[in-house]
Design a protein around this motif. Sequence first.
Motif, PDB file in Angstrom:
ATOM      1  N   VAL B  17       0.837  -1.253  -0.088  1.00 30.78           N
ATOM      2  CA  VAL B  17      -0.009   0.031  -0.062  1.00 30.78           C
ATOM      3  C   VAL B  17       0.700   1.352  -0.008  1.00 30.78           C
ATOM      4  N   GLU B  21       1.500   3.865  -3.195  1.00 30.64           N
ATOM      5  CA  GLU B  21       0.904   5.297  -3.112  1.00 30.64           C
ATOM      6  C   GLU B  21       2.053   6.136  -3.740  1.00 30.64           C
ATOM      7  N   LEU B  24       2.457   6.106  -7.516  1.00 28.65           N
ATOM      8  CA  LEU B  24       1.421   6.880  -7.993  1.00 28.65           C
ATOM      9  C   LEU B  24       1.631   8.298  -7.649  1.00 28.65           C
ATOM     10  N   TRP B  45      -7.415   5.317 -11.923  1.00 29.45           N
ATOM     11  CA  TRP B  45      -6.801   5.337 -10.876  1.00 29.45           C
ATOM     12  C   TRP B  45      -7.010   4.187  -9.830  1.00 29.45           C
ATOM     13  N   ASP B  46      -8.344   3.688  -9.769  1.00 26.53           N
ATOM     14  CA  ASP B  46      -8.250   2.579  -8.898  1.00 26.53           C
ATOM     15  C   ASP B  46      -8.015   1.316  -9.516  1.00 26.53           C
ATOM     16  N   GLU B  49      -3.869   1.465  -9.166  1.00 25.36           N
ATOM     17  CA  GLU B  49      -3.431   1.259  -7.586  1.00 25.36           C
ATOM     18  C   GLU B  49      -4.044  -0.141  -7.293  1.00 25.36           C
TER      19      GLU B  49
END
Lengths: 158, 167
Positions: B17, B21, B24, B45-46, B49
């Motif tokens: 995670v 982050e 991105l 994005w989703d 990620e």
Amino acid sequence: MRRTRTICAAPRRGPGETWGTISALIAATLDQSDAIDGGTVSEVLASAAKAGLPLVAGGHLEKSPIVLLAPPIHLSIFTVSGDRALSTEEILSPVPGGTSSREWKIHLPAVDPLVSVVKSAANESAHLSGDPAPEEAEISEKSTVVIDREALARRGQR
Amino acid sequence: MATYTTTSTHTRTHTAVYLTEVILGTIGDILAHLEIDLARLYNNWDLDEAAIKKWIEEESLKEVVLECYQPSGLVSPIVEFPVSYETSGRADVAFTEHRSALARYRAKLDSVPAGTTFRLFCTYRKTHTDMPGWSPATRASTTGLRSSSFGTLASAPHANVGMKYLR
């Protein structure tokens, strides 16, 4: 009525979930007012995500908060990441005092290098701004005052 | 006097995670700095990620690559985010990142002409889980490009991510 809330970002949450948590806090705070339409709030937050997601992921909200102005509420929302995100205690409940709010505006921090991204997102709604938020819980006379009259009328029909 | 101790277990998920982050977020900052439209990054994005997080978690991701496509056909700059993994989680390693140094580094990036677009690629070090929104593709050649290393962009207990800039 100035309040500050800190939302835990990575590694507790990814940027998408962090933005969702920020949006939920703003929506729940504004939902206390009968004069503010929840549908409009949702639409505005969806528009704001174009800037909100890179602001979260870039760590920019650790130093420069998103500010919700909904007089008498002045809410600054920061994020923390890293080890602090695993140890910081969050308060995610709505900020009290919003029942009397009539006007509202979300100020997104126009920080380098996302200035254009923020300004572009802010142009999509009168409830968004890329300008610094006033220090006090009032919406500047220079800005457009937006009252959801349709929301007031719908509430009155219930 | 009472003493207190706290313990926290840093899982591979935490590492994934966190590094996702940072990757991105850095890509977003670089694109914004180069004044390249972020719409595609936001729209996907989703999916992006979820995929990068999954691949770091299962340790299949080798690197994320940002390629900038100029209207002339030139592919430059290219930014690579190589991921290196620890064989066992190091409890003493904190989550650290160097975004403040990145801000200074961004000033060195060459500007690109208006109309420049971008693509994201991932390369792998072993078999990886198929993730929605991602399909096989071929990277642009890096022949003739000069490479400059930023160094470690972020560290976590189970992996680190670096950054290289090719132009």
